[in-house]
Design an enzyme around this catalytic site. Structure first.
Site, mmCIF file in Angstrom:
data_model
loop_
_atom_site.group_PDB
_atom_site.id
_atom_site.type_symbol
_atom_site.label_atom_id
_atom_site.label_comp_id
_atom_site.label_asym_id
_atom_site.label_seq_id
_atom_site.Cartn_x
_atom_site.Cartn_y
_atom_site.Cartn_z
ATOM 1 N N LYS A 199 0.872 -1.175 0.000
ATOM 2 C CA LYS A 199 0.000 0.000 0.000
ATOM 3 C C LYS A 199 0.905 1.220 0.000
ATOM 4 C CE LYS A 199 -3.725 0.314 0.041
ATOM 5 N NZ LYS A 199 -4.589 0.532 -1.115
ATOM 6 N N HIS A 208 -9.697 -7.314 -5.104
ATOM 7 C CA HIS A 208 -9.513 -6.258 -4.114
ATOM 8 C C HIS A 208 -9.914 -6.750 -2.718
ATOM 9 C CE1 HIS A 208 -11.473 -2.779 -1.951
ATOM 10 N NE2 HIS A 208 -10.277 -2.289 -2.169
#
Ligand code: GKR
Ligand code: MG
Length: 416
Positions: A187, A314
């Site tokens: 991330k 996701h």
């Protein structure tokens, strides 16, 4: 067989201060656990977001499902849209994309219907969906820069502060050693882009055979993203949402050979056509929680196949019912071309019997069923529901949370 009762239980689960481009995770993440009961006693399970608008939507639709045939998914779609006219978007204003309330609520109820169908026929959800094309589903390690958990936040902390390349590589080592993950996702959009270039090169040096991805969630302007692409040439499997918005994605896509993926600019079926026309991305992240459930996620897979696009999956913070459903859908999606994302290793709680799922070699075996193949641990759910009632957070707001750590934080997306 008819639906006789629908129960929705919001739960709050201790979380850790994981960073992203819009802020940081709060002390808890919120989920809704769904039980759909039929007149013969069969219960179907589901799990979805637990923030305010999702809960309102679920509660509005729930009474209208009583009397419904759980095999009639077209009837489910009709009941959801009738109960929620002009419902709009589901997300808090600090989120970077908007999901439609009707899509999220339909998705949330479709999974328990499929669980019921599986129980009624003695088949697993992946069989109900057309059959598993793989016995195991591969997942990717989800790496985060993070703060150390403050003393006043409850629950375990993993890794303490992780704000340097070295600490991030150590986190990756742990995920690979303990879960066996064979691909790694960072991330990004947290540290300045040059620092994240360094991190990706360090991951590549330490894990020469692991496909690598980074997801800055729209943190970069197009020229910055282009410089990043040049600096990591040959290192990435794909680059997720480097810039914000469909047109910026298209502009970057024209300037790089690195495949671009998205879970921000394509979140509804019409977006696929616009993205395809503009060549804005080459991979779409599927998600059973908003791509209109398991059947929608499979359909997305087929549309991507027809468009020559790849499919990945996701994830947001979640528990084991979502993980079971995702695993079945991944198994029944032939052209799922990448390892799926999951936040699951970041929690040590669950609401399913038998304890938490364990990854082996970064993969999960597809549960045999019937249905999802998981049973609800009501005591564990009741405890997490108590936590929901005790704590004060009823919505997710990463931007507000980060001001606890950086009082003068100003949200800026894109920032660089
Ligand atoms: O948990 O901070 C997070 C993630 O940033 C999550 O909210 C995203 O939805 O993981 C997600 C993503 O791939 O964009
Ligand atoms: Mg993403």
């Amino acid at each position: 067989m008819r639906i006789s009762d629908v129960r929705i239980t919001p739960v709050a689960v201790e979380d850790m201060p994981l960073l992203n481009t819009k802020g940081v995770h709060g002390s808890h993440f919120l989920r809704s656990i769904i039980e759909v009961e039929c007149d013969d006693g069969t219960v179907g399970l589901g799990e979805t977001y637990g923030a305010v608008k999702t809960l309102e939507g679920l509660r509005k639709v729930a009474p209208d499902l009583v009397g419904m045939d759980p095999f009639h998914l077209n009837d489910l779609a009709a009941r959801v849209s009738n109960a929620l006219p002009n419902a709009g978007g589901i997300n808090h204003k600090t989120m970077l994309t908007q999901h439609q309330v009707v899509d999220v609520v339909y998705s949330a109820f479709e999974i328990p219907m499929l669980d019921i169908q599986g129980h009624a026929t003695g088949r697993s959800v992946s069989e109900v969906l057309g059959g598993a094309v793989r016995e195991k589903v591969n997942f990717s390690a989800y790496l985060f820069f993070k703060f150390a958990k403050p003393d006043d936040q409850p629950g375990l902390d993993f890794f303490g502060e992780v704000m340097t390349t070295d600490a991030l590589v150590a986190q990756a080592e742990d995920f690979v050693t303990n879960h066996g993950f064979k691909s790694l996702k960072l991330k990004g959009g947290v540290l300045p882009p040059d620092d994240e270039v360094e991190t990706m090169h360090a991951l590549r040096a330490r894990f020469p055979d692991h496909p690598l991805r980074i997801d800055p969630m729209g943190a970069w302007k197009v020229p910055t993203a282009k410089r990043f692409c040049d600096a990591v040439a040959g290192v990435l499997e794909y680059l997720e949402d480097p810039v914000r918005g469909m047109n910026a994605m298209a502009e970057l896509s024209a300037q790089t050979d690195i495949p671009l993926s998205t879970n921000l600019v394509a979140v509804e079926f019409p977006h696929i056509f616009e993205g395809y026309a503009k060549d804005a991305f080459q991979i779409i992240l599927s998600d059973i929680h908003y791509w209109r459930g398991a059947t929608g996620a499979r359909l997305l897979g087929e549309m991507c196949r027809a468009a020559g696009m790849g499919v990945s999956m996701h994830s947001n913070t979640h528990l084991g019912i979502s993980l079971a459903a995702t695993t079945h859908v991944a198994a029944a999606t032939p052209n799922l071309t990448y390892d799926s994302d999951t936040h699951y290793p970041w929690t040590n709680h669950d609401v399913i019997k038998g304890g938490k799922w364990k990854f082996e070699d970064g993969a999960l075996a597809v549960p045999k069923g019937p249905g999802l193949g998981v049973e609800l641990d009501r005591e564990a759910m009741a405890e997490l529901h108590e936590t929901y009632l005790e704590q004060t957070q009823i919505d997710r707001n990463d931007t507000e949370e980060i001001k606890r750590y950086i009082p003068d934080y100003v949200r800026q997306v894109p920032r660089w």
